[in-house]
Design a protein around this motif. Structure first.
Motif, PDB file in Angstrom:
ATOM      1  N   LEU A 264      10.714  -1.191   9.774  1.00 29.34           N
ATOM      2  CA  LEU A 264      10.677  -2.593   9.362  1.00 29.34           C
ATOM      3  C   LEU A 264       9.481  -3.310   9.974  1.00 29.34           C
ATOM      4  N   LYS A 265       9.169  -2.998  11.220  1.00 24.58           N
ATOM      5  CA  LYS A 265       7.993  -3.606  11.854  1.00 24.58           C
ATOM      6  C   LYS A 265       6.719  -3.206  11.122  1.00 24.58           C
ATOM      7  N   MET A 266       6.674  -1.997  10.575  1.00 19.52           N
ATOM      8  CA  MET A 266       5.505  -1.547   9.825  1.00 19.52           C
ATOM      9  C   MET A 266       5.510  -2.096   8.397  1.00 19.52           C
ATOM     10  N   LEU A 267       6.700  -2.265   7.828  1.00 21.97           N
ATOM     11  CA  LEU A 267       6.800  -2.699   6.431  1.00 21.97           C
ATOM     12  C   LEU A 267       6.196  -4.082   6.221  1.00 21.97           C
ATOM     13  N   ILE A 268       6.485  -5.004   7.101  1.00 32.52           N
ATOM     14  CA  ILE A 268       6.032  -6.387   6.896  1.00 32.52           C
ATOM     15  C   ILE A 268       4.504  -6.497   6.902  1.00 32.52           C
ATOM     16  N   PRO A 269       3.795  -6.004   7.932  1.00 27.32           N
ATOM     17  CA  PRO A 269       2.326  -6.094   7.874  1.00 27.32           C
ATOM     18  C   PRO A 269       1.721  -5.255   6.753  1.00 27.32           C
ATOM     19  N   SER A 270       2.364  -4.150   6.389  1.00 24.45           N
ATOM     20  CA  SER A 270       1.865  -3.331   5.279  1.00 24.45           C
ATOM     21  C   SER A 270       2.001  -4.085   3.956  1.00 24.45           C
ATOM     22  N   PHE A 271       3.109  -4.773   3.788  1.00 21.66           N
ATOM     23  CA  PHE A 271       3.335  -5.591   2.597  1.00 21.66           C
ATOM     24  C   PHE A 271       2.269  -6.680   2.501  1.00 21.66           C
ATOM     25  N   LEU A 272       1.958  -7.310   3.637  1.00 22.41           N
ATOM     26  CA  LEU A 272       0.920  -8.345   3.661  1.00 22.41           C
ATOM     27  C   LEU A 272      -0.452  -7.757   3.351  1.00 22.41           C
ATOM     28  N   TRP A 273      -0.693  -6.535   3.823  1.00 23.89           N
ATOM     29  CA  TRP A 273      -1.951  -5.853   3.502  1.00 23.89           C
ATOM     30  C   TRP A 273      -2.103  -5.691   1.995  1.00 23.89           C
ATOM     31  N   GLY A 274      -1.026  -5.337   1.305  1.00 24.87           N
ATOM     32  CA  GLY A 274      -1.082  -5.201  -0.145  1.00 24.87           C
ATOM     33  C   GLY A 274      -1.460  -6.514  -0.818  1.00 24.87           C
ATOM     34  N   ILE A 275      -0.888  -7.632  -0.349  1.00 24.94           N
ATOM     35  CA  ILE A 275      -1.238  -8.938  -0.889  1.00 24.94           C
ATOM     36  C   ILE A 275      -2.708  -9.253  -0.623  1.00 24.94           C
ATOM     37  N   GLY A 276      -3.164  -8.925   0.585  1.00 19.51           N
ATOM     38  CA  GLY A 276      -4.561  -9.176   0.940  1.00 19.51           C
ATOM     39  C   GLY A 276      -5.530  -8.410   0.056  1.00 19.51           C
ATOM     40  N   MET A 277      -5.176  -7.194  -0.320  1.00 16.18           N
ATOM     41  CA  MET A 277      -6.032  -6.402  -1.203  1.00 16.18           C
ATOM     42  C   MET A 277      -6.241  -7.109  -2.539  1.00 16.18           C
ATOM     43  N   LEU A 278      -5.186  -7.699  -3.050  1.00 14.70           N
ATOM     44  CA  LEU A 278      -5.299  -8.422  -4.318  1.00 14.70           C
ATOM     45  C   LEU A 278      -6.076  -9.724  -4.150  1.00 14.70           C
ATOM     46  N   MET A 279      -5.893 -10.400  -3.035  1.00 15.02           N
ATOM     47  CA  MET A 279      -6.605 -11.653  -2.800  1.00 15.02           C
ATOM     48  C   MET A 279      -8.104 -11.431  -2.715  1.00 15.02           C
ATOM     49  N   TRP A 280      -8.512 -10.276  -2.210  1.00 10.80           N
ATOM     50  CA  TRP A 280      -9.941  -9.952  -2.165  1.00 10.80           C
ATOM     51  C   TRP A 280     -10.522  -9.955  -3.571  1.00 10.80           C
ATOM     52  N   GLY A 281      -9.808  -9.359  -4.516  1.00 10.85           N
ATOM     53  CA  GLY A 281     -10.277  -9.358  -5.898  1.00 10.85           C
ATOM     54  C   GLY A 281     -10.377 -10.764  -6.460  1.00 10.85           C
TER      55      GLY A 281
ATOM     56  N   TYR B 231       1.074   2.697   2.987  1.00 10.15           N
ATOM     57  CA  TYR B 231       0.699   2.620   1.576  1.00 10.15           C
ATOM     58  C   TYR B 231       1.904   2.338   0.685  1.00 10.15           C
ATOM     59  N   VAL B 232       2.999   3.041   0.909  1.00  5.33           N
ATOM     60  CA  VAL B 232       4.179   2.818   0.075  1.00  5.33           C
ATOM     61  C   VAL B 232       4.682   1.387   0.242  1.00  5.33           C
ATOM     62  N   SER B 233       4.656   0.875   1.460  1.00  9.61           N
ATOM     63  CA  SER B 233       5.085  -0.503   1.702  1.00  9.61           C
ATOM     64  C   SER B 233       4.146  -1.495   1.021  1.00  9.61           C
ATOM     65  N   GLY B 234       2.846  -1.245   1.103  1.00  8.71           N
ATOM     66  CA  GLY B 234       1.882  -2.116   0.440  1.00  8.71           C
ATOM     67  C   GLY B 234       2.073  -2.150  -1.056  1.00  8.71           C
ATOM     68  N   GLY B 235       2.486  -1.029  -1.626  1.00 10.96           N
ATOM     69  CA  GLY B 235       2.696  -0.947  -3.067  1.00 10.96           C
ATOM     70  C   GLY B 235       3.875  -1.750  -3.560  1.00 10.96           C
ATOM     71  N   LEU B 236       4.768  -2.166  -2.668  1.00 13.35           N
ATOM     72  CA  LEU B 236       5.935  -2.947  -3.079  1.00 13.35           C
ATOM     73  C   LEU B 236       5.541  -4.274  -3.710  1.00 13.35           C
ATOM     74  N   PHE B 237       4.349  -4.759  -3.386  1.00 14.88           N
ATOM     75  CA  PHE B 237       3.842  -5.965  -4.034  1.00 14.88           C
ATOM     76  C   PHE B 237       2.822  -5.645  -5.116  1.00 14.88           C
ATOM     77  N   VAL B 238       1.895  -4.751  -4.820  1.00 10.39           N
ATOM     78  CA  VAL B 238       0.757  -4.509  -5.701  1.00 10.39           C
ATOM     79  C   VAL B 238       1.183  -3.926  -7.047  1.00 10.39           C
ATOM     80  N   ILE B 239       2.035  -2.911  -7.034  1.00  3.11           N
ATOM     81  CA  ILE B 239       2.420  -2.243  -8.286  1.00  3.11           C
ATOM     82  C   ILE B 239       3.151  -3.200  -9.229  1.00  3.11           C
ATOM     83  N   PRO B 240       4.188  -3.924  -8.767  1.00  2.29           N
ATOM     84  CA  PRO B 240       4.830  -4.898  -9.671  1.00  2.29           C
ATOM     85  C   PRO B 240       3.861  -5.954 -10.194  1.00  2.29           C
ATOM     86  N   TYR B 241       2.888  -6.338  -9.362  1.00  2.00           N
ATOM     87  CA  TYR B 241       1.909  -7.328  -9.798  1.00  2.00           C
ATOM     88  C   TYR B 241       1.116  -6.820 -10.998  1.00  2.00           C
ATOM     89  N   PHE B 242       0.640  -5.572 -10.933  1.00  7.06           N
ATOM     90  CA  PHE B 242      -0.142  -5.037 -12.043  1.00  7.06           C
ATOM     91  C   PHE B 242       0.726  -4.795 -13.273  1.00  7.06           C
TER      92      PHE B 242
END
Length: 333
Positions: free
Chosen positions: A69-86, A214-225
């Motif tokens: 869980l400690k890893m999931l939250i920052p990983s999830f935020l990383w996924g959002i950040g990847m999209l914000m860069w675009g 990566y899997v945690s980051g995808g929880l936001f990115v994949i549904p977004y696309f």
């Protein structure tokens, strides 16, 4: 030195990972990057993780829910950040958006582990911070070179308000993307123990770590696309000439990106408590250097004004010097 070399090689690989996109034809942005992120964040990590790590399911169980869980939250935020860069690139252009984004990641991501593991001796801390500062100067100079090359046309078209919004998005996206480093720092010790307990070699710790991130980051990115492709009715755009080649190229991008992250995670593991600071700075800096050099090789700077080229060369030199300074600080430790 082994850790530093792996961080350098990881950065080089990351700098090349987007190159296959140049050869993708007849795909929209959402089609290309939707496939890329699907491979990168879910398919490739699952294939590599379950293929290479013995008793991988048990390894994840042994890591424990609190650490996951400690890893999931920052990983999830990383996924959002990847999209914000675009999004930032759409507002302020590639050069300025990339420089601000990576600059934020390098600065915050390299300093943050000090607050997790504690500060080193004063002379070591000053040396490492000096190296990080020089790297930031180099990134700023590269951004200036890109702005001089592109001129003021894009800024005039987008307007001051859009420029300000783009800068804010780039900074916030960069801050969120430091979750990648935070997640790796939170989990690497527990993951290393779980990997060893299940009869795996120590280097597989990096594979397990990146799987979780990566899997945690995808929880936001994949549904977004999925949402964007559905909203724009782009599902039919996958049925084009050369779709097999396009899918293969996006899969290659995913493999290069994920492998680069595994190499970085291993570098951070080898470097120990200094890995999140030293390894992260080297990793991101080398990716920028490779991207800029790639632009030179492909003649993107052939017609650029002299001031732009001078700023580019100064930026590259500053980043290399900064990496050397950080390596010296590591040697002092």
């Amino acid at each position: 030195m082994i850790g530093i070399l792996f961080a350098i090689f990881a950065g080089i690989m990351l700098g090349f990972y987007a190159m296959p996109e140049k050869f993708v034809k007849n795909f929209n942005f959402e089609n290309t990057w939707g496939f890329c992120f699907l491979f990168m964040l879910w398919i490739v990590p699952c294939i590599i993780g379950f293929s290479l790590v013995n008793n991988f399911t048990q390894v994840l169980a042994d890591v424990g829910t609190p650490i996951l869980l400690k890893m999931l939250i920052p990983s999830f935020l990383w996924g959002i950040g990847m999209l914000m860069w675009g999004k930032a690139i759409n507002h302020i252009g590639l050069s300025l958006g990339f420089s601000i984004f990576i600059g934020t990641i390098v600065f915050v991501g390299s300093v943050l582990p000090f607050f997790i593991h504690g500060l080193p001796a004063t002379n070591i801390l000053i040396t490492i911070l000096l190296g990080i500062l020089v790297i930031l100067v180099g990134i700023i100079m590269n951004g200036r070179a890109g702005i001089l090359r592109e001129g003021h046309q894009s800024a005039q078209q987008s307007g001051a308000s859009s420029m300000a919004v783009g800068i804010v998005i780039a900074v916030v996206g960069g801050l969120l993307c430091t979750g990648f480093n935070v997640a790796n720092e939170f989990g690497k010790d527990a993951i290393a123990a779980a990997v060893a307990q299940n009869g795996n070699e120590s280097w597989l710790t990096s594979v397990a770590s990146m799987f979780i991130v990566y899997v945690s980051g995808g929880l936001f990115v994949i549904p977004y696309f999925i949402y964007q492709i559905s909203r724009k009715n782009l599902w039919g755009s996958f049925n084009v000439v050369g779709v097999g080649k396009n899918i293969s190229l996006t899969a290659l991008m995913a493999v290069l990106n994920f492998t680069a992250s595994i190499l970085f995670a291993y570098a951070a593991f080898v470097l120990g408590n200094k890995g999140g600071t030293i390894g992260y700075a080297i990793f991101n800096t080398m990716s920028v250097v490779v991207a800029v050099v790639g632009g030179i090789i492909t003649k993107e700077w052939l017609t650029a004004p002299a001031k732009a080229k001078s700023s580019l060369y100064i930026g590259l030199a500053a980043m290399i010097i900064g990496v050397v300074i950080i390596a010296v600080g590591n040697g002092m430790a």
